[in-house]
Design a protein around this motif. Structure first.
Motif, PDB file in Angstrom:
ATOM      1  N   SER A  48       0.845  -1.203   0.000  1.00 32.44           N
ATOM      2  CA  SER A  48       0.000   0.000   0.000  1.00 32.44           C
ATOM      3  C   SER A  48       0.875   1.245   0.000  1.00 32.44           C
ATOM      4  CB  SER A  48      -0.895   0.005   1.246  1.00 32.44           C
ATOM      5  OG  SER A  48      -1.454   1.295   1.408  1.00 32.44           O
ATOM      6  N   PRO A  49       0.520   2.243  -0.835  1.00 33.08           N
ATOM      7  CA  PRO A  49       1.311   3.478  -0.835  1.00 33.08           C
ATOM      8  C   PRO A  49       1.275   4.197   0.509  1.00 33.08           C
ATOM      9  CG  PRO A  49      -0.589   3.657  -2.317  1.00 33.08           C
ATOM     10  CD  PRO A  49      -0.561   2.250  -1.818  1.00 33.08           C
ATOM     11  N   SER A  50       0.304   3.849   1.371  1.00 37.88           N
ATOM     12  CA  SER A  50       0.232   4.519   2.672  1.00 37.88           C
ATOM     13  C   SER A  50       1.479   4.223   3.520  1.00 37.88           C
ATOM     14  CB  SER A  50      -1.034   4.108   3.434  1.00 37.88           C
ATOM     15  OG  SER A  50      -1.040   2.726   3.656  1.00 37.88           O
ATOM     16  N   GLU A  51       2.248   3.209   3.113  1.00 36.59           N
ATOM     17  CA  GLU A  51       3.518   2.935   3.813  1.00 36.59           C
ATOM     18  C   GLU A  51       4.460   4.129   3.743  1.00 36.59           C
ATOM     19  OE1 GLU A  51       5.747  -0.719   3.379  1.00 36.59           O
ATOM     20  OE2 GLU A  51       3.936  -1.798   2.841  1.00 36.59           O
TER      21      GLU A  51
ATOM     22  N   MET B 191       3.949   6.960   4.574  1.00 38.34           N
ATOM     23  CA  MET B 191       3.825   7.794   5.784  1.00 38.34           C
ATOM     24  C   MET B 191       4.824   7.380   6.859  1.00 38.34           C
ATOM     25  SD  MET B 191      -0.044   9.003   6.499  1.00 38.34           S
ATOM     26  CE  MET B 191      -0.894   7.508   6.034  1.00 38.34           C
TER      27      MET B 191
ATOM     28  N   LEU C  64       2.141  13.927   7.083  1.00 39.53           N
ATOM     29  CA  LEU C  64       0.804  13.708   6.527  1.00 39.53           C
ATOM     30  C   LEU C  64       0.551  14.618   5.324  1.00 39.53           C
ATOM     31  CD1 LEU C  64      -1.838  12.149   6.832  1.00 39.53           C
ATOM     32  CD2 LEU C  64      -2.645  13.961   8.355  1.00 39.53           C
TER      33      LEU C  64
ATOM     34  N   TYR D 261       2.466  13.370   2.303  1.00 42.34           N
ATOM     35  CA  TYR D 261       1.826  12.153   1.800  1.00 42.34           C
ATOM     36  C   TYR D 261       0.549  12.478   1.019  1.00 42.34           C
ATOM     37  CZ  TYR D 261      -0.752   7.838   1.524  1.00 42.34           C
ATOM     38  OH  TYR D 261      -1.476   6.787   1.038  1.00 42.34           O
ATOM     39  N   ARG D 262      -0.250  13.395   1.567  1.00 43.97           N
ATOM     40  CA  ARG D 262      -1.511  13.761   0.881  1.00 43.97           C
ATOM     41  C   ARG D 262      -1.256  14.373  -0.485  1.00 43.97           C
ATOM     42  NH1 ARG D 262      -4.932  15.831   6.022  1.00 43.97           N
ATOM     43  NH2 ARG D 262      -5.878  13.833   6.533  1.00 43.97           N
TER      44      ARG D 262
ATOM     45  N   ALA E 207      -0.006  11.151  -2.650  1.00 40.53           N
ATOM     46  CA  ALA E 207      -0.893   9.975  -2.716  1.00 40.53           C
ATOM     47  C   ALA E 207      -1.717   9.841  -4.009  1.00 40.53           C
ATOM     48  CB  ALA E 207      -1.802   9.939  -1.495  1.00 40.53           C
TER      49      ALA E 207
ATOM     50  N   THR F  58       0.992   4.508  -6.626  1.00 39.68           N
ATOM     51  CA  THR F  58       0.279   3.274  -6.328  1.00 39.68           C
ATOM     52  C   THR F  58       1.301   2.192  -5.983  1.00 39.68           C
ATOM     53  OG1 THR F  58      -1.360   1.705  -7.184  1.00 39.68           O
ATOM     54  CG2 THR F  58       0.245   2.518  -8.755  1.00 39.68           C
TER      55      THR F  58
ATOM     56  N   TYR G 135     -12.320  -0.798  -0.787  1.00 40.21           N
ATOM     57  CA  TYR G 135     -11.353  -0.527  -1.849  1.00 40.21           C
ATOM     58  C   TYR G 135     -10.899  -1.878  -2.392  1.00 40.21           C
ATOM     59  CZ  TYR G 135     -11.251   3.880   0.693  1.00 40.21           C
ATOM     60  OH  TYR G 135     -11.610   5.048   1.339  1.00 40.21           O
TER      61      TYR G 135
ATOM     62  N   SER H  22      -9.569  -3.657   1.015  1.00 39.87           N
ATOM     63  CA  SER H  22      -9.537  -3.086   2.361  1.00 39.87           C
ATOM     64  C   SER H  22     -10.854  -2.361   2.613  1.00 39.87           C
ATOM     65  CB  SER H  22      -8.336  -2.172   2.550  1.00 39.87           C
ATOM     66  OG  SER H  22      -8.413  -1.077   1.686  1.00 39.87           O
TER      67      SER H  22
END
Ligand SMILES: [Ca+2]
Ligand SMILES: [Ca+2]
Length: 309
Positions: A181-184, A186, A193, A196-197, A200, A204, A288, A305
């Motif tokens: 997950s690209p949220s990694e 963070m 944050l 990242y925003r 994001a 991908t 998702y 998810s």
């Protein structure tokens, strides 16, 4: 000695009041427990129902993508039916909505590492350009490479390996592996944050080796392909693309990008993100689904998810 009659009456009245009070407390408690049970059962039913609706939507979307592969497998662009966002549809007890995005219109972070485990310098340069376009520090690309690459030697001059993260509170280590997950991002040093925003929407995490679909890529992604493409030229290219595909990707890009980059772009996609949301009364659920479509059009979810919004 006998108590006076009025005293006896007083005790009897008090006892009666006590009994009534106790009875009321017990009854209210029972009603409270029963209403909690009802709410819990209602919520559990809504959760089950919402999940079924979303699974149904996923199957339906799979069918749309399969049909698209059969009818227009040679090109995937934003004028096709799958790319149209649906208005919320009424279902029994609520509403369901969804949209499909082409994930190959984004930068695949896992492309930073070749299948042989080496750093892919072309992909790294692409991420640096993307960061520059977003007015972020391009050195963040080195941090992401360190997060993914198998060694634990920090990239020069501003990478981040275990030694960097060991000093954090709480301390942690780099996975040194592909990400799911690209949220990694963070967890990467330098990615707060806000950063990242910003990043994001353009990145991908897919299996490595995917090509960028220039028919769906935004201006920021087109500008990431070459130092010779800025946002203004990217906007001109998107204008030329119109609501469809580039008529000839090679002709459009061969003089604008390095030959190695030309081999990294394409006009078709295999990976899509379905964001499906359902609202039933006060209950809301979003799913998702990362969908993979093969050459025959068969679509399967390779990652799912759930979220509340
Ligand atoms: Ca298509
Ligand atoms: Ca590493």
């Amino acid at each position: 000695m006998m108590a006076p009659r009025s005293n006896q009456r007083g005790v009897a009245v008090l006892m009666a009041m006590l009994v009534v009070t106790l009875g009321t407390i017990i009854a209210v408690n029972l009603m409270w427990i029963s209403s909690l049970d009802q709410r819990r059962t209602g919520a559990a039913l809504a959760a089950d129902q919402a999940l079924l609706y979303l699974q149904g939507a996923e199957a339906w979307v799979g069918d749309i993508l399969r049909q698209d592969q059969i009818e227009s497998g040679e090109s995937d662009h934003l004028g096709e039916i799958w790319a149209v966002e649906l208005a919320p549809l009424p279902v029994e007890g609520g509403l369901i909505s969804g949209r499909i995005e082409d994930l190959q219109g984004r930068f695949n972070l896992n492309n930073l590492i070749t299948p042989e485990g080496e750093v892919d310098q072309i992909a790294k340069r692409q991420l640096e350009r993307l960061l520059e376009t977003l007015q972020l520090d391009p050195a963040l690309a080195t941090v992401v490479v360190d997060w993914l690459d198998s060694d634990t030697e920090a990239g020069f001059p501003s990478g981040g390996e275990d030694a960097t993260y060991a000093g954090m509170d709480p301390p942690y280590r780099t996975p040194n592996a592909l990400i799911t997950s690209p949220s990694e991002l963070m967890a990467n040093v330098g990615f707060d944050l806000e950063t990242y925003r910003l990043v994001a929407p353009y990145v991908t995490a897919l299996p490595s080796g995917t090509r960028l679909n220039v028919n769906t890529a935004s201006d920021v992604l087109l500008a990431s392909l070459s130092d010779d493409i800025d946002l203004a030229l990217a906007a001109v290219l998107i204008e030329e693309r119109g609501g469809a595909n580039f008529s000839d990707i090679d002709i459009t890009f061969e003089d604008r990008v390095e030959p190695e980059v030309l081999g990294r772009i394409d006009g078709v996609s295999q990976y899509f993100l379905l964001t499906g949301s359902v609202a039933l009364g006060t209950y809301q659920l979003t799913m998702y689904s990362l969908l993979e479509r093969d050459n025959s059009g068969l679509v399967r979810a390779i990652f799912r998810s759930l979220g509340a919004s």
